[in-house]
Scaffold this active site. Structure first.
Site: not given
Ligand code: AMP
Length: 545
Positions: A185, A333, A442, A447
């Site tokens: 990550t 994940e 908040k 929210w």
């Molecule tokens: P990563 O593991 O680095 O790919 O990040 C995952 C996170 O990216 C998710 O939990 C979201 O917070 C954000 N994310 C991924 N796709 C989207 C989307 N289409 N719209 C908003 N947030 C997204």
């Protein structure tokens, strides 16, 4: 009573075997780090993946060993995708955009035995090499002519390594639950954690990606992977393309607007995939250069995920490119594909504004994963499109733990993984992310969605990028502060922005202030780095607070 069907393990090697049997002549086009465009076919990838597997065996790599890549999207990286996992080792794709200290940490943490890297990273690997205790072989992904003078101990040449090997190799019949690849990550907070994909999860996820109401990857597509192969397996595209026979275009390191545009045009790309930041660069290039994508390109679908897609981006692709935006959501994940936004037949006929309301949501769960929302106490919330709660997910391509159990258990008693996102889900199953749980603002016990305000602000024609963070407020607890990057050569005023937003978001969501900044910080995967922004504006106070 058990069924009487054959049991075959779901293996990454079965994907490359299918590719060579079903679409051997389909092209993989790569813009190389060295410069020229390289063309090969699945037949070549298959042959060279087997040579790579023999080379790895000769280097002493055994099933289960980790093999790292530090590489852009290109054909050699594809060969390693199949060669490394196919022979039973674990492909660890390392994100070169991480800080050197993070790279050192994750390569050591994964205990990678071999590191393959592109010529762009020679200086970086020279610096890192003395600190990488487990790496016993460094391999430059180049031919002899591109081998440098270097301090990297015993640096090997990829092309020579392959040339010395036969292209016969019998893929081992391993347990489908064995690890196939590893991706860390991006770690916006704390240390990066490893997500270890299995052969089974990889193949099931590729099936999921190919289905028509998901990414609909098929033989008829020419797909440009702007999404990097070093992050979450490029959204499964190398595997999904092997499964479906899609023609692939791999852009190498050049992701600027002009380079991406020329590939879209010259290769007549029909499907392109990437995060919003790269598409912003492309759209800016198209408008600055006065190009006519509608007339020159064959692009008909753009899959965008990794961060919320601004409404204005969906409109720009539709109006200027004649292309539909397919909004998708996922995480490292979750392999990553969790939800994909394809319109229902009834929604296609909606008036444009209402249709865009649907398209800015993250879409519906792909068969295989299930979603649920909970409140702060863990109680399940309804899927009514109104109730916003913590988004949880489960399914066969969702992580059950991090590599080496970092961070301890990550599932609740019923096996749900908390995504850290806050979302709504409507009665048709459309999921809409309103925030990361730690970015939620908040205000007065309610929210405010920072993403919704950012999205609205980015609809202004002079706004290049926008970010919203919560700032402490004596009365309301927190109120939104809007940070705006104006398009090059343009100016904007606070009042103009606020006026523009007034009709587009709830009145009480209107930011208490607007500040103009030169740029915004991003993570190694192109997301807004809000933790850094909050740090930067920690001492900021609203004028009237
Ligand atoms: P990563 O593991 O680095 O790919 O990040 C995952 C996170 O990216 C998710 O939990 C979201 O917070 C954000 N994310 C991924 N796709 C989207 C989307 N289409 N719209 C908003 N947030 C997204």
């Amino acid at each position: 009573m058990f069924g009487l069907m054959q049991e075959h393990p779901l293996l990454v090697s079965s994907l490359i075997e299918h590719a060579v049997a079903s679409h051997p002549g389909v092209e993989i086009v790569s813009r190389t780090v060295e410069g020229p465009v390289h063309r090969c076919t699945w037949r070549d990838i298959h042959r060279r993946a087997k040579q790579a597997a023999n080379a790895l065996t000769a280097l002493g790599v055994k099933p289960g060993d980790r093999v790292a890549t530090l590489a852009w999207n290109g054909y050699r990286h594809m060969e390693l995708y199949f060669g490394v996992s196919g022979m039973g080792a674990v492909l660890h794709t390392v994100n070169p955009r991480l800080f050197p200290e993070q790279l050192e940490y994750i390569i050591n943490h994964a205990e990678d035995g071999v590191l393959f890297f592109d010529p762009s990273f020679i200086a970086l690997v020279e610096k890192l090499a003395p600190k990488l205790g487990s790496v016993r072989a460094f391999v430059l992904m180049a031919d002899r002519a591109h081998m440098p003078e270097t301090t990297i101990p015993g640096l090997l040449c990829y092309e020579e390594l392959l040339a010395a090997q036969y292209d016969e190799f019998t893929w081992p019949d391993i347990d489908e639950r064995s690890a196939a690849s590893l991706c860390y990550t991006s770690g916006t907070t704390g240390k990066p954690k490893g997500v270890l994909y299995s052969h089974r999860s990889t193949v099931l996820h590729a099936f999921g990606a190919c289905t028509v109401d998901s990414l609909a990857v098929s033989r008829k597509e020419t797909a440009l992977l702007v999404v990097p192969m070093f992050h979450v397996n490029a959204w499964s595209m190398p595997y999904a393309a092997a499964m479906s026979g899609a023609r692939l275009v791999l852009p190498g390191p050049a992701l600027d607007g002009a380079s991406v545009y020329s590939l879209l045009r010259d290769e007549q790309v029909t499907l392109a995939l990437g995060v919003p930041t790269v598409w912003l660069m492309l759209l800016q290039h198209v408008s600055a250069a006065g190009l006519k994508p509608y007339a020159e390109l064959a692009l008909h679908r753009v899959v965008i995920g990794g961060a919320a897609v601004p409404r204005a981006m969906i409109e720009a692709f539709e109006d200027d490119f004649g292309a539909i935006v397919v909004h998708a959501w996922g995480m490292t994940e979750t392999s990553p594909v969790g939800t994909v936004n394809n319109l229902l037949p009834t929604q296609r006929a909606l008036p444009p504004e209402q249709r865009l309301d649907v398209q800015t949501t993250q879409g519906r769960a792909v068969f295989g994963v299930r979603l649920k929302l909970t409140d702060g106490e863990g109680r399940t919330l309804p899927h009514d499109g109104q109730a916003a709660g913590h988004l949880k997910i489960r399914g066969p391509w969702v992580a059950s733990a991090y590599y080496r159990d970092e961070g301890g258990p990550i599932l609740d008693d019923e096996g749900w993984f908390d995504t850290g996102d806050v979302a709504t889900i409507d009665s048709d199953g459309y999921m809409h992310i309103t925030d990361r749980s730690k970015d939620v603002i908040k205000s007065g016990g309610e929210w405010i969605s920072s993403i919704a305000i950012e999205n609205a602000a980015m609809g202004h024609p002079l706004v290049a990028e926008a970010a919203v963070i919560g700032i402490a407020h004596p009365k309301w607890q927190e109120r939104p502060l809007l940070l705006v990057v104006v398009k090059p050569g343009q100016t904007l005023e606070r009042e103009v922005v606020l006026n523009y937003l007034k009709d587009r978001i709830a009145k009480w969501w209107l930011p208490d202030d607007v500040l103009f900044v030169h740029d915004l910080p991003h993570t190694a995967t192109g997301k807004l780095l809000k933790a850094k922004l909050r740090e930067q504006f920690r001492d900021y106070r609203f004028p009237d607070a």
